[in-house]
Structure formats: C-alpha cells, structure tokens
Design an enzyme around this catalytic site. Sequence first.
Site, PDB file in Angstrom:
ATOM      1  N   ARG A 190       0.868  -1.178   0.000  1.00 42.06           N
ATOM      2  CA  ARG A 190       0.000   0.000   0.000  1.00 42.06           C
ATOM      3  C   ARG A 190       0.902   1.224   0.000  1.00 42.06           C
ATOM      4  NH1 ARG A 190      -4.945   0.366  -1.513  1.00 42.06           N
ATOM      5  NH2 ARG A 190      -5.585  -1.363  -0.157  1.00 42.06           N
ATOM      6  N   ARG A 191       0.795   2.043  -1.030  1.00 42.11           N
ATOM      7  CA  ARG A 191       1.748   3.141  -1.213  1.00 42.11           C
ATOM      8  C   ARG A 191       1.809   4.089  -0.021  1.00 42.11           C
ATOM      9  NH1 ARG A 191       1.142   8.449  -3.779  1.00 42.11           N
ATOM     10  NH2 ARG A 191       3.191   9.199  -4.393  1.00 42.11           N
ATOM     11  N   GLU A 247      -4.117  -7.226  -7.201  1.00 43.79           N
ATOM     12  CA  GLU A 247      -2.850  -7.964  -7.158  1.00 43.79           C
ATOM     13  C   GLU A 247      -2.969  -9.255  -6.346  1.00 43.79           C
ATOM     14  OE1 GLU A 247       0.026  -3.987  -7.530  1.00 43.79           O
ATOM     15  OE2 GLU A 247      -0.034  -5.130  -5.659  1.00 43.79           O
TER      16      GLU A 247
END
Length: 825
Positions: free
Chosen positions: A692-693, A765
């Site tokens: 998670r960025r 993903e």
Amino acid sequence: MLWNRLSFLDNGASSGSDSSISDGGTKMSEHTKVYWDLPGAVEETNTTGSMASSRTNTNRSGAGNMKFTLQTIHQKEELTNDPFPSVGYGQYKPVKPPAVTSSAKTSSSSSTYESASGSSFGSAAGTHSTGGTIYSVYEQQSGPGTIRITKRQSSYEASYPPEELDIPPPSLNMTSAASQQMGFEGELVKLKENIHQLTSDSTTEQTTALDNILHSLKSAWTTPQYGRTLAYTLCDTLRTEGGLCTIIKNCSSEIYDILLGSARVLSQSLTSPNREYLITVDSGLNTVVCMSNKNKQDANILAASTGILEGLFKHSENTCRRLVELGSLDLMSYSCRSSDQCTLRNCAMGLANLALYGSTENHEAMMAAKIPDWLFPMAFSGDDVVRYYSSLAICALTVSREFAPLIEKSGTMALVEPFILSHSPIAFAHSTHIHFQGKADDWLKRLVPMLKSKSRQSQALAAFHFAMEAAVKNEQKNVKILYDIGAISPLKEVAASPNKLASKFACEALKVLGEQIPYTLSSHSPPLWTKIDVQNWLKQIGFDEFAEKFFKLNIDGDILLSLSLQQLKDDVGVTNGIARQRFWKRLTELKLNTDYTSCDSSKLCSWLVKVDPQLLQYAYKMLSAGVTVDTLPHLTEDHLKCDCHIMNGIHRLRILQAVTGRVEFQHSRSLDGPEIDVDKVTKDLDVFISYRRATGSQLASLLKVHLQLRGFTVFLDIEKLAAGRFDDRLLDSVKQAKHFILVLSKDALERCVNDDLNKDWVHKEIVAALNSKCNVVPVMDEFKWPTADSLPDDMKSITKFNGVRWIHDYQDACVDKLEHFLRSS
C-alpha cells in the site's frame, strides 16, 4: 546615542537558537540594517508596564535583560559613524512570508512561539517604523518560556516565527569591544566552566557539562541567519580550551552516559578546524570509528556516530580513504536500514559527501558494499532531506562511468527525477536550516563535474542544487563563490542543452546571478528541432565547421535523428573517420537523453529503457518505422535490422528476448510493455512485492534490497511508488512471479473491505497472485487482520497464509525467516 549590532544572547542567558548563516564580513543589505540601541532599550523598558513587571524574573542563572530594535533604514539614511568597524555585517534576505493566519490582526498585537533553546522573550516594549515596515521591540528573559515577535506592514499585522524574521546575521569577533558590550562573553564563560567540568571526578558533573555544551551547540546551529557565527565561536572555544581533546578521549569511555554525551557533542562540533584537529590528533580517527562500530546496535550512539562520520567524510580524499579502511563504510551501509530520521539524514548526507570527496578507490568500495542498493529505500524516504541527499549520492557516483551498470541495476536513479519535479530549488533551500546558508565553496567545487555528467538525472540534480545555491548566495551577497569555483560556464552549457529539466534549473540559476541566458535547445525536444536548432547544437558540441553544411542541407531534428554513418560520410562530407566517430558519439548521447513524448503515444521508449537504457538510441528509428508497444510481439530479426536499422546484433537479441519474456529487466519492470501470454511463459521472476503506497512503500523498498542482496530477482513497481498509478499490465508481472510478498502495513487492507467490484489495486494484485498459484507470504508491520467475512470472496483465503511479523530492530532475523518461506516452497 550609542548604536551596536543585534545581540541575541545576554550575559548568562540560555544559548541562542541555532542556524547556518553566511560568513561574517559580507556587506549589509542596502535596504535593511539591525542595530541595538542600548540607552533606548532602558528608556523604553521603563515606560512599558508589561516589561517592567517581567524584569523581576531576569536574574535566574545570572541572566540579564536584552533589548533589541529592528529598524528598516534606506541606504541614504544608514549610519556613517560605525563605532566598531572591525565587526562585519552579514546579510540575509527574508524568506517568503507565511500566509496570514487567524492570528493576524489589524491592530497591534503579537503571537507566541516556543523557542528552540527554551529561552523566552517578553512582550513588546515599543515600536520603530521607517520605510513602511514596523518592528516591535522586545525583552529577552532566561528560563523556559516563549518568543513573541511581531512584524507589521501596511494595514495588517502578522505573526512570524523567529526564523522567518529578516534579521541580518552579525559577525561576532570575540576579541572586540563589541562582543563584550553585547554580553556574549557571558555565554563563553559558561562554556568554559562546562569544559572545566569535563575533567571532574564526578560522573554526574561530567554528564551535566556535556548536556549543557550539547544544548548550546544545538541551539546555535538551528538558529536561523546568525547562529552559525555563534556556533563557530563556541566550537573554536571548545577546541582551544581543551574540551575537544577530552571529548575525543571520552569516545572510548566505559561509562555509557559519558560516551553517549561525548559522541553527541562531537557530532555537533565538527567545524572545519575541529575536523582538522580530530584527524591530526593521535588515534583520533581510530577512537571515533572504533566507538561507532562497537556500539552500532545502540540507536542513540548510532545517530551520533553517523553525524560524526558525515562531517569527517567532507574533509579530504585521504581522510575518506582512511575512514573506509577503518570500516566506517560498513557502518554507513548498516545505518541505511535504520528507521530513525536523524540517523538516516546523517547517513544520506555522509554517503553524498563520500561520493563527492572520495576517490575512485572509495567508489569501488561503495559498489562492493552495495551502497547503490541501500540508497534505494532512503531515496524514497518520507523525509525530503533523506531523499535529496540519497539522490545526490547516487548521482555523484555516476560521474565514474564504469559503475553505471551497477547503479542502473539498483533502480535508485529512477527515483531522482520524481523528487526534482516535485520541488522548487528556492523553496527547498528555505525548508530546513541545513540549507539556509548553502554549502561551502570546496563542497560546491566538487559538485561541478556533475553538471558535465552523461547522466540526464545527475545533470538535472546538479543544476537543481546550483539553482538553490544561486538564490542563497545572492541573498548573502556572496555569489562570487560560484564564479571562483568555475560553475558559470558549465551552467551555461547545461542551460543550452537538450536536457529539458537540467536546462530549466540552470536557467534559473543564471537568471538569479544576472547572467545572460544562452540559446536554449530544450524549449522543444530534438524530433521537433528546426534546422537552426540543429545548427546551434553543432556549435555547442564543437562541430562548428559542419554547421553551415547541415543548414544548407535543411537537416532538422527529424533528419538528424535518422542519420546513418554512411550518410554522414557521403552526403554531409564528414570524411575524417575519427571526426565521424566523435560526432556519432555525441549524436548517440543526444538520442539517449532525448524526450520522445511528442512522437511516442504507446510509450515504447519507457519499455526500451526498462530492458536496457542503451536501447533508447534506436527509439526514433523504431518509432519512424511504425513500431509500437502492441506490435512488439510480432517483431522479427529482419524487422529490427532492415526496417529499424539496428545493426548491433546483441541489441537486436536483447529486444527479442525481452518481447518473449526470456530476459531479466535491468530494474523494476515497466507497466508499459506488450501483453504476455502467461501460460506460454515460464515463471522466471522470483518475487513480486505488493504494498500500500501510503503506508508500506518504505518497507517494500527495504525488502527489495534485502532480497536482491540474497540473490532473488525482485519486482517492485517504481512507477506506482512515484505516482500511485495502476495498469492491468502490472498483473502480468504478478503472474510471472514464483513468490508474492504482500506488505501489510497499518490498515493496508482497509480499502479491500467490501470491495466487491474489485476496484482497489492491492485487491487486484492479491487475486492475481491467488489465481496464478504464487507462493503468497504476508509481511506484517503494525497490521491487524480484518475478519475474513469482511473481505470479498475472491481474496478471503489470504487470511490463511503463514507470514512474517516485521520487527525493524531485528530485520535480519525477519528476512532470514522470509527467505526460508521462499526457498522451502
């Protein structure tokens, strides 16, 4: 009336807050001067009730009152009788004022700000007004408290923190009468008393003295504008009074508090003369490096140790060599894994210094220690200082071209431009006290070669820094430094170059310096060049004799990028073989640094760079032949040779292998590439890292480095790191991976809850990994699993996988466990 310059310390007052400022002796601004009105201070204090009531508390610790008046005086009104001509003025142009907040008022008032040093200023005692600007007069008192400073102009009044106030930095000469009248000797007396206590038999007295010295130094270094003068004076006194010698010896002490206190003081006191002293004193370097390596597991000592090494690395090439031989580089690479901001800042700046000051031998040692890889997680830190100096370190290493392949493979260079694009040089210069006064001439001189680098990113970052320095040096009226180090000519070359980003910052620097901006080729990319642009480019690269011939043949950017060696010989008339080779080299460099956005709608160039940056030299011919990302899977050897004119057989092979998925990309794969039939391709990628960025990028980048150093091929989407984007082609990389590492940072699956339409990219993903039967290994960092029932049906099984609980202080053990999961699957 007796006038003197501003004093920000009174007898016995707490040490001033700290900063970096220009060296004393520079000329005063022609618009603003700061004076201290001794008699007026007494008169105004006596007439202000609030000040009178506060005077009763000014005798603690021997402190007295200090009154200063800020007054704007135009040049024609400046005082001509300077009673202390031996004391030079500094100059500092005010930074951009902050927006007026709710504390701004139309009537006279002031706002309160906590001081860095804990000292306080009382309320206003009076005001002075000239030139449309009114500054309030304040009294300083010792002890815990606040600072109140008010600046009024026109019809509004806004509150400024002290570092925003345009106070020119005084140059303090400790032997002058001025320094005595300013009460500065009181602070030195206290420093000398603390130095004397360092030799006490009492551990408590020694540690107290170290704490006091550290407090004074840190306050000085972080006081904007005039603190550097104070800090240098304190550091000189520390050395001349024998305190520095004692502190160096204490770095081998068995008493922890004395060891830690001494290391911290040493990290704050390494001015140029003190660095020289430490290096020349018997066993000085050995003592410091031994202490650092022995105590690297201690976070507090590690922060101080990296600060010491950061200062020592900018002493000389020989010192860098000695430090590396003593094992300091191992300590720095170890420190790259820290989560402490201070340690990471010291580490990033230290490695940048080593890259700039070190020899090729030192650079080879940095390659052997995998420094380019360890710079990757720091270059994407949440701290801008860490990011900047990590980027600077990797760019400085590219000056040695033999290391380019290793640097490219680390992927760190790909993080340089996103940082530059998101920052303004001038704003960044004023964002932290580290940059307030710019760098010394010796440091800047070592940055000049980066302006001539063949790397687009390195050239752009160097131009960015010189734009920042030009602004700072201009404010200090000290731009002569940039001329003395020979930076102007390279800046003009960069400004005229086709490197669009570097040209932009070089032009900014030249504009601030008042230099004429040269003809700029970067206003549009080479494919769009006119024949006049081509003519000017030839003159810039030293082929003036052919400029007229190119012009007569109407060779524009399109034809230039399509030229062959045979055409260059037969049609243009470059008959000399060596001249043709030289020209072809410069033309290849142009192709490698060209922005093809105007003619590359399918982003073929992005794909080529990911395979091998050298392949970009064929981009224009491939685009002219009609090649797109979608046609890549259908290319043959003949297409590449006959239609795209790629005569290098190895390069043709690399392109074809990349198209069929049979070649390892040099670093994180592009989102832009041909669709791949996963059923026909072997899983040749070891690890795909999903994260998670917002909360997991730092851990994801750290895991990438750890696993690569253990022999795994790792995919980490740099483009997502930089831009938060998603593309369906990313899922192809998931399907090609044997292992899928899911970084579960805080609330990482929150967006997946009730995401039944599969819109979240982490959800996508995970589903791709489960469907392609990847070995899934969650890595949890401050993460709590949601209930399985709250997750969509297609990803509920993710809660059943065994994973690794990440503990940053024991990351080697965590990676060992992770490696076991990967290799035993």
